[in-house]
Design an enzyme around this catalytic site. Structure first.
Site, PDB file in Angstrom:
ATOM      1  N   LEU A 101     -29.097-107.183  -3.267  1.00 20.11           N
ATOM      2  CA  LEU A 101     -27.885-107.246  -2.458  1.00 20.11           C
ATOM      3  C   LEU A 101     -26.714-107.530  -3.385  1.00 20.11           C
ATOM      4  O   LEU A 101     -26.850-108.290  -4.356  1.00 20.11           O
ATOM      5  CB  LEU A 101     -27.988-108.352  -1.400  1.00 20.11           C
ATOM      6  N   ASP A 102     -25.561-106.966  -3.076  1.00 23.47           N
ATOM      7  CA  ASP A 102     -24.363-107.203  -3.875  1.00 23.47           C
ATOM      8  C   ASP A 102     -23.981-108.683  -3.856  1.00 23.47           C
ATOM      9  O   ASP A 102     -24.389-109.439  -2.968  1.00 23.47           O
ATOM     10  CB  ASP A 102     -23.184-106.383  -3.339  1.00 23.47           C
ATOM     11  N   LEU A 103     -23.142-109.063  -4.819  1.00 21.90           N
ATOM     12  CA  LEU A 103     -22.683-110.448  -4.932  1.00 21.90           C
ATOM     13  C   LEU A 103     -22.095-110.947  -3.616  1.00 21.90           C
ATOM     14  O   LEU A 103     -22.355-112.078  -3.193  1.00 21.90           O
ATOM     15  CB  LEU A 103     -21.642-110.552  -6.052  1.00 21.90           C
ATOM     16  N   HIS A 184     -24.331 -99.155  -3.562  1.00 24.63           N
ATOM     17  CA  HIS A 184     -23.186 -99.517  -2.712  1.00 24.63           C
ATOM     18  C   HIS A 184     -23.076 -98.592  -1.495  1.00 24.63           C
ATOM     19  O   HIS A 184     -21.969 -98.226  -1.076  1.00 24.63           O
ATOM     20  CB  HIS A 184     -21.878 -99.468  -3.505  1.00 24.63           C
TER      21      HIS A 184
END
Length: 230
Positions: A101-103, A184
């Site tokens: 998962l992205d930041l 993304h």
């Protein structure tokens, strides 16, 4: 690793010795006699030759983490806390992430030491549904659902995304179900309409749903049912 290769890794056994021992029924894997030299031995299995233990087998571990915003989906990082920093478990270096998962994305993250299991849930060809709760900067219209259901062309990868399901919850909130995991992807899909995603939260992967009892940063072991669902 094939059983005959596993056995021949011991200096005292040649490949021929290994096959003879296996055909004679002298090898047991997890208590069961194995006669097939091609049998695939995993690190988690107990292997015995007669009464001699050759491999004790390590425990397979499976965790569900409620990833908070601001924590990196990585095993180590120079600048940010990582998801492994949130685990109070021994031998954390043996673990890896089953999907990232992205930041600035929160929600369900799966952590394990079982590479086969993690590949089953993350490989695009498996088409495991991944459900996200999305909040956007601009209003979401019905056109979004129609376009996502057809698939979007991503020029960078020269591909069209698999059909995705969008359920509108309010003018600025929706639940998006994907069947792949491109770079993304959610933000790029909404970016097609020049609509910025301001919050993103993963609710589930396959049949595994984030436990509502877990606060951000908390985790628990997966149940046998959850593990078997992959």
């Amino acid at each position: 690793m094939r059983l005959d290769r596993f056995l021949s890794n011991f200096p005292r056994f040649s490949r021929q010795d290994s096959r003879l021992l296996i055909s004679a029924g002298r090898l047991r894997v997890d208590g069961a006699v194995v006669h097939d030299p091609r049998f695939d031995v995993r690190d988690f299995q107990r292997v015995e030759l007669d009464d001699e233990l050759l491999q004790a087998g390590r425990s397979a571990r499976y965790w569900m983490l409620h990833k908070p915003v601001g924590v990196v989906s990585a095993t180590e990082h120079d600048e940010h806390r990582t998801v492994l920093d949130l685990l109070d478990e021994p031998d954390k270096h043996e673990l890896h992430l089953a999907g990232r998962l992205d930041l600035n994305t929160s929600g369900l993250l799966l952590i394990t030491n079982d590479g086969r299991w993690s590949r089953r849930i993350t490989q695009p060809q498996q088409r495991k549904p991944k459900v996200y709760y999305v909040t956007t900067e601009q209003p979401i219209t019905t056109e979004y659902a129609e376009v996502f259901a057809r698939g979007l062309y991503f020029a960078f990868e020269d591909l069209t995304t698999l059909p995705a399901q969008l359920d509108m919850l309010s003018s600025y909130e929706a639940r998006l179900t994907l069947f792949e995991g491109r770079y993304h992807q959610v933000k790029r899909m909404f970016g097609h309409f020049r609509n910025r995603v301001v919050a993103l939260h993963r609710e589930s992967m396959g049949d595994i749903v984030l436990d509502p009892q877990l606060a951000p940063g908390q985790y628990r072991a997966l149940t046998d049912t959850e593990i078997a669902s992959v």
